[in-house]
Every structure is written in C-alpha cells, then in structure tokens.
Design a protein around this motif. Structure first.
Motif, PDB file in Angstrom:
ATOM      1  N   SER A   1      70.514  54.912  81.468  1.00 52.67           N
ATOM      2  CA  SER A   1      70.606  54.173  80.198  1.00 52.67           C
ATOM      3  C   SER A   1      70.003  55.020  79.088  1.00 52.67           C
ATOM      4  O   SER A   1      69.048  55.767  79.318  1.00 52.67           O
ATOM      5  CB  SER A   1      69.849  52.842  80.297  1.00 52.67           C
ATOM      6  OG  SER A   1      68.531  53.078  80.758  1.00 52.67           O
TER       7      SER A   1
ATOM      8  N   GLY B   1      76.774  55.386  81.631  1.00 50.61           N
ATOM      9  CA  GLY B   1      75.589  54.525  81.633  1.00 50.61           C
ATOM     10  C   GLY B   1      75.585  53.618  80.422  1.00 50.61           C
ATOM     11  O   GLY B   1      76.532  53.570  79.636  1.00 50.61           O
ATOM     12  N   LYS B   2      74.485  52.876  80.283  1.00 54.77           N
ATOM     13  CA  LYS B   2      74.374  51.963  79.140  1.00 54.77           C
ATOM     14  C   LYS B   2      73.913  52.731  77.909  1.00 54.77           C
ATOM     15  O   LYS B   2      73.082  53.629  78.000  1.00 54.77           O
ATOM     16  CB  LYS B   2      73.360  50.870  79.462  1.00 54.77           C
ATOM     17  CG  LYS B   2      73.902  49.913  80.512  1.00 54.77           C
ATOM     18  CD  LYS B   2      73.441  48.500  80.248  1.00 54.77           C
ATOM     19  CE  LYS B   2      74.208  47.536  81.140  1.00 54.77           C
ATOM     20  NZ  LYS B   2      73.257  46.660  81.890  1.00 54.77           N
TER      21      LYS B   2
ATOM     22  N   TYR C   1      72.354  52.117  73.998  1.00 54.61           N
ATOM     23  CA  TYR C   1      71.810  51.203  72.992  1.00 54.61           C
ATOM     24  C   TYR C   1      71.549  51.987  71.719  1.00 54.61           C
ATOM     25  O   TYR C   1      70.864  53.004  71.749  1.00 54.61           O
ATOM     26  CB  TYR C   1      70.482  50.605  73.469  1.00 54.61           C
ATOM     27  CG  TYR C   1      70.551  49.969  74.835  1.00 54.61           C
ATOM     28  CD1 TYR C   1      70.897  48.624  74.975  1.00 54.61           C
ATOM     29  CD2 TYR C   1      70.278  50.715  75.976  1.00 54.61           C
ATOM     30  CE1 TYR C   1      70.957  48.027  76.236  1.00 54.61           C
ATOM     31  CE2 TYR C   1      70.334  50.132  77.237  1.00 54.61           C
ATOM     32  CZ  TYR C   1      70.672  48.794  77.358  1.00 54.61           C
ATOM     33  OH  TYR C   1      70.731  48.217  78.594  1.00 54.61           O
TER      34      TYR C   1
ATOM     35  N   ILE D   1      64.175  51.668  79.457  1.00 56.80           N
ATOM     36  CA  ILE D   1      65.334  52.532  79.232  1.00 56.80           C
ATOM     37  C   ILE D   1      64.992  53.942  79.719  1.00 56.80           C
ATOM     38  O   ILE D   1      63.872  54.434  79.528  1.00 56.80           O
ATOM     39  CB  ILE D   1      65.712  52.532  77.735  1.00 56.80           C
ATOM     40  CG1 ILE D   1      66.338  51.176  77.384  1.00 56.80           C
ATOM     41  CG2 ILE D   1      66.676  53.665  77.406  1.00 56.80           C
ATOM     42  CD1 ILE D   1      66.685  51.024  75.921  1.00 56.80           C
TER      43      ILE D   1
END
Lengths: 697, 697
Positions: B16, B44-45, B47, B72
C-alpha cells in the motif's frame, strides 16, 4: 622522400578506373565493385573487363585487358590468385598507374600464397606501380565520390579524416562507430596483405594532403622501420595528428597478428616507447579511437593553455569526469571569482559554481540556463576546454542545440557536448548540427579530450628534423669480430667520448709495480672466454696500497689457474675506482622491425624487480635521449631522493646519443652491447661506464 | 543484523502506498508520482493526500494525513522542505512503515537544509521508520510493478538485477545503458541524501533477497564503515556479486562528491584496498558497469575453470581481444588437437583454428559454420568461456540467432556474443533472444568477462566470517596519554607479542657497565620531545665492545647537551642490533570513514619513491593480512630477489594482525602509530620492530 611508388594520388583520387573481373552476377565481388562505384556516383571514367558481358550497370565491358586505353589511374583486380601475375603483366603493358588486388588466397593461406605474394611485391617494386592488397576490402575517397570496395560503405558526414587499417573488419567497424557519433571519413584505406604498398606508405601520402586534418589507424605491425619513421615525421611536419590503435601487444596477440596479415608485430615495448616519444596518440579501444578523431576534427585547438571546465546537470557525472581528468592528468580549472559570481546570477542558489559546475536537475525547467552557463564558463581565463554534460530529458534540451552550435562555431576554445541516454531520434537531431562535437558518455568524453590535449601539449616541446642533421660523433664504418673483452670494449667506448675508469691492462707483476696508481683500485681478470668473474674470485675491489695490489694480483692469477686452467687470459685490468653515483644500464639489440635499438634501464634492484627499462630505435638525438631517461618509471631516483641530489642527467643523455651512434656505425657486426653499470655521478660530474661488453657476430 | 530500520520490504515491495502532496497539475512532481504508479500498473492500494482534489487519475484523494488508514507500507512525500517535519510527525501517528522524501532543498542547499536533514535522521532513528532521500529520484521494483519516482523509468527486460545509486542521474543513465544491451533492473534505488537509510542499508537488504542475482551500484562514499562491512559480508554470505562504480577517487573528485550528496568520499586508497580484498567488482566507466551486470546475469558460471576461447570472423578483432585478455590477466586457452581437427573440417582451409579462431569473412557465405564452430569450441576441455565476435552483415547472420540462443541456454559454459556495428533493428532482434548475452564491442566484451571471471576465481580463495571470531591477542581497553617514547612504544608492542630488539633503558654509565651485553649494540637517546635523533648525533650503531659503548654513551650525552640543552631526556636505550632482513613499515591512522586503519609499506627507497603502501581497516584476520602483504607493488622483494631468499611473510602477517588488534584496543586515545622499520628476517626467523613511535591524543 616520395618515390613514384609512394605517390598514391592515382590510387586514392583516380580520374579513371578499370575493373578486371567485373561481373554481372550480383553475388560476386566483381559485381559489387561496379555497383558500388555507380551507387556512390563516381564521376571519372570506368572501364570494365570481362569477355562474357557487353555492359554491366551501364558501364561498357571490354573483352581483354589489351583493349584498355593506356595510363588508366587505377585498376581493381578481382581474379583468382592463379591468374593474378598474368593480369599484372598485361596491366603493366597498358601503363596503368596503380592497382588494387581485392581477392584473397595469398600469404594468409600458406606457403604457395606467400610465394605468389612476394612475386607481387617484386612486380610492384620493379615496375614502380603502387599496389594495394591483396586480401583487402579496398579503399575509398568519399569526398570525391570514389569507392573501390566490395563492402557497402556509404558516405557519411564529410570530415577531413583519413583512416588506414590493417584489418578490414576493424576498419569497417571504426567506420560504423564514427558514423554513430556523427563523423565521417574522407579517405578510407584497408591495406590488406601489403604486398606492395604498406600501412605507413598510406600514412605518409595522407600526411601530405591538404584535405586531411587528422589521420586515424588500426595497426598490427610495421614492416619497415624507416618507412614508419619517415611517415611519422611527415605527419609532424604537416601538423597532422596520428591516432593509432596499436594491437598485437600481448604475446598471443602478436602471434595472432603475425598469422593474420603476415605483418611483423614487433617488440611491443619498442613500439610503445617509439610511439610515445614521437607523440603518436595511442588509444586502447574501438570507441576511444573514433571519439578521439571526433574531438580532433570538431573542436578548435585553443591558443592559450588552461584547464578543463566541467558543466553538468548531475553531481555524479561531475565527479566521474573529475576523477577521470585526474587519472588522465588533465587540470580541472579553478574558476575565477568573477566567473563564479556571474554563474551565481544565472543558476539556482543550491547549484555548485565551483568546477565541476553542477547546474542541478533544475535546468530541465529552464534550459536557457545551460547556454548562459556555458558562455560564462567558456569566458573564464583559466579554461581552455569545456565538457557540457546533460542526460536524457530529450524534448526539453533539444531547444538549446542551435545556440550551442553557434557557440561551438564561434568560440576559440574546445567544446564537447556529452548528452547521455538519449534516443536515436534525438541523436540524429544533435548530429545534424555539424559544429557540435558530441560524445555519448562522460568517461568517453574525458578520454578523448585528454588524448587531444596531450597531443597539442607535447607537440609544443618536440623538435623534429634534428635527427639526421646533427651527429655528435664522427661517422665511422666499423666491423668487429667475435666478442670484445672488457678492455677492448671500453677502448671503443672511449673513442666515442664515453668516460671509462682510468686504467691499464697488465700482464705481469712488474707492469703493476712500474705504474703510478691513484688508490683505491679495482682489478679484474680480462678474458672474453670467462664469464661470471666475481664468482671465481677474479675481481678485487677497494685495493688501497701497492702491497695489497700485489697480493690481489697474485690471488687473481691463482684463482684463474684453479678454476679455468685452460682458458685464455688476456691480462689483468687495473682501474681506479669510479666515484659513487646512481647505477643505470645501457644495452643495445637488433630488433626485427626497428633495427639497432638502444635499451636504457635503472640499475640494481630496479632493473631486476621492476623491469624498469626503455627501448628506442637508434640513433637518437639529445632531446629523444632526455625523453627516454625521463620515461623511466623510477626516473625520480635520478632527480634525487633521500637527500641525494640530482645526478648528471645531461651527460647521461649525451652518452646515450653517443652509444646510439656507435651501434649504428657497428651495424650488423654487433649482436649485443651491455654496459652494466654506467655510474651517473652528481650534477656536473658526468658518468662513468664501469663495465662493458660488446659481442660481435 | 537487520534492525527494523533495515528491513526495507515495506519500502521496496509495498502493498500500500500513500502520496503526500499528490497533484493534478501535470507539470508537478506530485502528479508524476501518481501517473507513474498508474502507468506501470501498480496493483497495491494507493491513497492520495491533497485537500484540493477529490481524485487524481482514478485514485481517491484524502483531505488530511489523519484521514489515512493505519500501517500503510510506504508513503511518498513531495512537499516543500519547510513542511516536511510536520508531515513526518503526522505519518508517525498513522504508524506508516516506510517513507520516501522526494523533494530537494536539504543538505545540498546549505546549512539550514543540513540542519533539517539531521532532524529527519533523528526522526528515522527514533521512530525506527526507514526513510529514503530526501533529494532522491526515488525507487522502483519493476518486477512487482511498483515505481515511486517522478522520473519516467519504464520497465525493461526483467532480470534479477538490483541497482543502487548515490546519484540519481547516473542511476537513470545506467538504467538506459542497460536497456541498450538488453538487460533490465528488478530493483532500482536512488539513495538521495541518505538522511535515514544509506547506500549500504539497501545493499544489505538486497543481498538477502532470493529474487536478486547480482547487485550493481554507483558509490561516491560510505557513511559508516561498519554498515558497509556488514553489507558486503551479507553479499558474500548470500553469494551475490556486488559490482561498483566507485567515484570520488581524485582529490577534486572527492571534494565534488562531498559537496554533492554530502556523503563522505573517504580515503581513496583504503576504499581501493578494502574493496579489492573483499572481492567487490570494481568498474571504471558507465558501460563497463552495465556490461558486467549483463555477463553476471546472462551467463552461467562454469564449474570447471579453464581459459577463454575467442571465435571471430576477423583476425583484427581476435588480436584486440587477445591483447585485452592479457592486460586483464585472462588465459586464452590452448585448444586441444582434437578440437582443431574438428574445426578444420567445418572451416575453410585458410581459416585459423588456433585460439583466437578466425573463421574468416567466409562465414558470411555460410553462417551455419558459426554455429558449428561455437559448438565444437565450447566442447573443448580447456575452455570455460567463449566470446563470439561478428560484425555487421546484419541480414545474413540473423539466421543463426535461434540456434545460438539454444546453445546459450543449454551450455554449462559462459557464452558472450559480440556482434558489432549492427543496426538498431538488428539489435532489437538480437535482444529478443533473452538467453543471449550481447555486448556491442570486443574490448567491452573482454572487460566485462574479465570482471566476472575474476570475481568467481577470487571467491574460491576467500574465507569470510572469521574476522570477529578469532582474535590472536586478548582484548584490552587501553588508554594512552600524549606520546609514548620509543622504549614505551616497544614495551606496548611486546605486550602484543611483537618482537622488539633485546635491550634496556639506562640513565647512567654505571647502568651500562653493570650489564652483560651481546655485541654489536645500538644506542639511542630516548625522548618524546626530540625528533630526527640521528641528525643530532643521538644514535650510534654497530657498537662492538664495552669500551666503544662507554665512548658512545658519552658522545650521545654531549651531543644532547649541545643541541637540546633544555629538552627532557628519558634515558639511553641500549639494544642488540637486529639481524639483517628486508625493511617494511607499519603505521596506523584514524580514517574518517573507515575508522582505525592499518598501513603497510615497503621500507627504504620503495616507500618514498613509489609510495608502495596498502591501507586496510582494522582489525584484520590472518588471511586479510596476507592478502594485504601480497598486494604491495613490490611484494616480489619479500619473495626474494637477487639471490636473497623469501623472508618470513607468515610472521609478518601475524604481526600485522596483532598490531591491528592493538590499535583497536587503543581506540580513540591514539592518533598515530609508526613502526619504521620492521625488519623481516629470512623465513622461519620472524620479524623485529626496530623503531616505534605511538602518539596519543
């Protein structure tokens, strides 16, 4: 010095060409020769000879050589080796001016081929017709739109570069590599087996051409030292830098070179010294060869010597280049304060305005900074050359090219543009600016730059043309038979003005007693039949009275009787001991390529351990002898270390010149000379040759 | 050894990612970071944080850092330096696992930036959060489709190569150059200013990765010798070759390196020796770096060591490569007679079947010859590696690629394909065959090959891991104050088992008379206040009777009074003269990077003239000490020249180990150690430290 055989204008700038063995069969060399001429747009007359065709590619075809007009400039021969001599004889009758034999099947294939090749040599010499090849890929003069090759070399950019190669393959590779960095050859010569004209014949001819600025070459070995020497002198007289990749330096490499084009690879060390002393630019790989030609061609030689400025967008590249500059002994300039202040005005506050100048990645945002920085830095008094390093960011930096090109054109300083990691398309755009000297990587840029700077720097110190004019000693024609003993060897050296210890040969104790001696003395049994005298007690040192001298004499005579009862003794040499100093060794040998050559080495542990020797062809002049001395690895010893003062280097140089002239006079009758040691005394006190041996045939 | 800060999996394989300072403005770094992630297909994530956007490139955008989920893996920070500490504190509260600070404006800009940077360091250390940067172009894990960089590095071929660089620019250049020869990096790390994690932290982590086969790097200087030492040991334990371009070796280069990323460039010589002794592959230019990585990655390491076979279509290339092999100390194999016979059957009669094998230009007519020749030659018992050289002739040779690729895949020997002068299109076709190791030029091919062979050859001899376990001497914690005089220095050496001459300090003539001496003796005035004693008549050698000893004592006392009336005299040291031998020097210094380091030099003229010294961080083990001795340029002197026999190298090595342990024990309290000379006696008779001086703080 050019004989008719050496005037290669008919071969390299022909007004008329004939092709023997021209063919319409597209797979054949005989076709390629013709089609290449056509493709390049050759404007001279072309005559083809082949009874089976009436014309090939628009050119008319003749039945026989005898049908050809007289005095054709150049004839390309592409027939089997069996037929070649017959063809040559016929060509001679047509009074052709030069010939290239492109076919192979000669010395490279074995004994029969070698024999045929020597017939070609003889023919060329006797008829005074220069012959290129056999086993060559040919020659080209791209500027005059002429190519005599079966290889498809296309004209590239048009620079005043001549290139001569003993390997066709390496030649074409260099051709390709040079194209990649945007330079092109004017002349290209693959010398092949060199049955007629050899590598240095071409160099000699090209050195004299107005349309050549720099000569590059790939050399495996020279065939004739005198030719080489004259060609190199011609380069200097005409101010043409000669850049050579000399191979065959390793033992196996030399073997391979010999089997390759049957040239003599020669003694790597003598080449090394000879090329170095004659300011030939040596390169160590393919890229350095063409990079160096590019810098010679595309940059100016600044009148005033300064240092190098490195301008980069990356600290790393600056460090890499700074390291390499030090390795290559280039000064990285201290920039003047005024320069730094000006740079501060155009660069971001966190840029580094010390040399290497790091403009930082910020320049990608405002590329005009680059031009400002280059202009400001080039104006610095301490700067004679500038390397600008950028990398990638293709689209943004393209905008600076026109102005950079203007700077390159108008500046009287050297400018190299190292733009790394760019795409093929960008590269093409850079290379369109013919004034810009572009080298792709930072290390390569500094290597090439250092070669060019070294050439011009050394050139200032070299005085050519002196060698033949001034001889220190009178010329003699000497012959010696067999080995000269120590006494005789020293007498000969004395005749050439080399100081040997004061002494006398004696044959009885009475001789010893009748003489006035200055002690301490040395006594040595003299015999050309006995070696390793000290091991047998036949040498006595430090004798400091008459009494001790008598005893020493008796001891030597006894030892001689005991160890070598039957060998002839010429006498006992009694000498005053030489003053102290530093020991060097001078020797001579007869090299296959270079002829009589002189060897200078540091004495004692240095020569044994470090093989600290320099070899140079004889004779030398004083300048060359000095350079030879200075190129000893441990030269510093002669300059004085450990509280010792400088020794008499000037006299040593003179003695080397004298000995070099002596071995020239002795010519073939000498096989070896060994003066070990020569003691070099402190400055002003000269040198003494304390042991010497000259071995004749 | 990995602490939490050293586990870099969250940074280099994040599941992430958050981007602080993400931007929708395409000109900004904060946009490039996001678009690069998208383009590479990161799975992956992601943000993003920026109050002014709701989403950028499909990724949702958060208002504040406090909105982010906990834990994270990696956070990319692209905010101005003024805001960075605040951001870091907030990230700590979100318990993020690693951080990359991409923005610049830190130590490279001056003092204020440096102060901020040290706050970042402190933060990283205290919170145990690994931080990359600031002033980095970022990192990438191309295999896992992850990139954290504003630079547009596209994934290339997919090789098990990790690359770490202290210069972003040189990193991206290496990336581009590697692409050009058909290799691609798996990991790429630009370490930036290294406020948190440094060059050798990355090396250490990558050395332990299964998915890494070889590590390349561009190094200006290490910050911490112990980290470096551990990282390099990890490379060896995990059998990962480490290929480094180490720059900043020149004085100016080192200066530039220091101002560049504020790393410590360190003493070039210690790096040199340390890297050499630890079998780190050193390269000297950008191309050699990536070429060497290519050979490590794309060729097998043959089990049986033999020599190199060179197979060419050009005699010239064979010679070039043979020369270079000798320069790089690679054996060019003698081919077996059976091999030559087989080659004769497939090659033209005029080909050369000796190594280098010259297939001749004839192969252009029948390219299958090439494959036959390669297969036959690879089978030769004496061959462990083969370089195939071809040039141009693109269309004809393309046909051999599939079979050449099969050979590369199936052979248990090393195969390098050097096809020079080919077009871009041909190159692309070659590089599609991922098993073929292609290098464009012959010199480059041999350079890279020699690096790889040297690594594996040396690796056989190295015994790692011994250093910590075995100490010859007992560990002590010593402190010295001021300068120890010769006598005290020798007593300390004696405690560490180093032989010094038998002797005694005396302060009166009576002391002298009361003692039983074994002549000859040496007498020296001992005072830590008087230097250059021999110059003032304070040293007497070769004293061979009681009578002469008394006279010598008186003379020394008189001279002392005359020359140094006010300086303190500790006494007169009377020693038996040490037996003859060869002189070496051992010294110690405290290097900024390497800490306590030991210096070994040849004595006498060698050290002065030739600067023949080797420096290595302390302590050493016996193996390293021996290697150090053997790396002296004039090591041969110790092996015995001029009828002298080998000296006691074994005991010298042991003494070096002992002294290296002593200086570790002395720690900070010593500023200099100078043992000049140590006399090394003939084999079996050990060494004697005849003079010594230890200077404390």
């Amino acid at each position: 010095m050019l004989t008719k055989t050496n005037d290669l204008s008919s071969m390299l700038s022909p007004k008329s060409i004939a092709v023997i063995g021209a063919s319409g069969d597209k797979r054949k060399i005989g076709y390629k020769l013709v089609s290449n001429l056509k493709e390049i747009g050759y404007e001279g007359k072309v005559y083809l000879v082949n009874p089976r065709y009436e014309q090939i590619e628009e050119y008319p075809c003749y039945q026989n050589i005898t049908d050809l007009p007289l005095n054709i400039d150049l004839v390309l021969v592409s027939v089997s080796s069996a037929k070649v001599m017959e063809v040559l004889e016929q060509l001679n009758e047509r009074q052709v001016r030069s010939i290239i034999i492109l076919s192979s099947g000669y010395a490279e294939t074995g004994e029969a081929g070698a024999k045929l090749e020597s017939e070609i040599s003889k023919f060329s010499l006797e008829k005074s017709i220069p012959i290129c090849g056999p086993n060559t890929i040919g020659v080209a003069n791209f500027k005059e739109r002429f190519i005599a090759s079966f290889s498809s070399l296309k004209p590239a950019a048009d620079d005043s570069i001549a290139f001569v190669t003993q390997s066709g393959a390496l030649g074409t590779l260099s051709y390709t590599l040079s194209k990649e960095i945007g330079i092109g050859f004017h002349y290209f010569v693959s010398s092949g087996n060199e049955a007629g004209t050899d590598f240095f014949d071409y160099i000699h001819y090209l050195a004299g051409r107005q349309d050549v600025k720099v000569i590059g070459g790939y050399l495996e070995g020279a065939r004739d030292f005198n030719k080489m020497d004259h060609a190199i002198k011609a380069c200097h007289e005409n101010k043409k830098p000669l850049v050579l990749m000399k191979v065959g330096n390793s033992k196996k490499g030399a073997e391979a070179a010999t089997s390759h084009t049957a040239s003599i690879a020669g003694n790597a060390e003598i080449y090394e010294n000879y090329l170095e002393l004659n300011n030939i630019v040596r390169v160590s790989d393919e890229e350095e060869l063409t990079d160096t030609l590019a810098v010679f061609t595309k940059t100016v030689n600044p009148e005033k010597l300064g240092g190098v400025a490195l301008v980069t967008q990356s600290g790393g590249a600056g460090i890499i280049m700074t390291d390499r500059c030090e390795e290559r002994k280039i000064a990285v300039s201290e920039l003047a304060n005024s320069t730094k202040m000006k740079l501060n005005q155009v660069l971001p506050s966190f840029a580094s305005v010390k040399n290497p100048v790091d403009m930082t990645a910020q320049v990608a945002q405002s590329p005009e900074m680059i031009i400002d920085t280059v202009e400001i830095t080039l104006q610095d008094e301490n700067v004679d050359s500038l390397v600008l390093y950028l990398q990638m960011t293709d689209e943004k930096f393209l905008t600076i090219l026109p102005r950079l090109s203007d700077i390159a054109k108008s500046s009287n300083k050297r400018l190299i543009f190292c733009w790394s990691g760019i795409s093929e398309e960008t590269k093409e755009k850079v290379l369109k600016h013919r004034d810009i000297c572009w080298i792709p990587n930072p290390t390569r840029a500094i290597n090439a730059l250092s070669n060019v700077r070294k050439y011009y720097r050394n050139n200032r110190g070299i005085e050519y043309g002196k060698k033949e004019k001034t001889r220190i000693t009178d010329e003699k024609h000497l012959k010696i038979n067999g080995t000269l003993n120590e006494w005789e060897s020293k007498q000969l050296l004395k005749e050439y003005g080399v100081t040997v210890p004061k002494g006398k040969m004696i044959t009885s104790i009475r001789d010893l007693e009748n003489e006035q001696w200055t002690f301490p003395l040395v006594m040595k049994a003299v015999s050309s039949k006995i070696e390793h005298k000290s091991d047998y007690g036949l040498v006595e040192l430090n004798i400091n009275s008459h009494e001790k001298a008598s005893r020493a004499y008796k001891r030597i005579m006894e030892n001689k009787k005991a160890c070598h009862p039957t060998r002839e003794l010429d006498g006992i040499l009694v000498e005053e001991m030489a003053p102290v100093g530093t020991e060097v060794i001078v020797g001579a040998l007869n090299d296959e390529t270079f002829g009589p050559s002189i060897m200078l080495g540091m004495g004692g542990v240095f020569v044994e351990l470090m093989k600290d020797v320099v070899i140079h062809p004889a004779p030398l002049n004083h300048y060359q002898a000095l350079k030879m001395i200075k190129s000893l690895k441990n030269y510093q010893v002669l300059e004085g270390v450990r509280n010792k003062s400088r020794v008499d280097i000037e006299v040593l140089a003179e003695v080397i010149v004298r000995i070099s002239e002596m071995i020239i006079d002795l010519g073939d009758s000498i096989t070896e000379l060994d003066i070990n040691p020569i003691i070099v005394h402190e400055k002003g006190k000269g040198v003494t040759a304390v042991d010497a041996l000259i071995i004749g045939k």
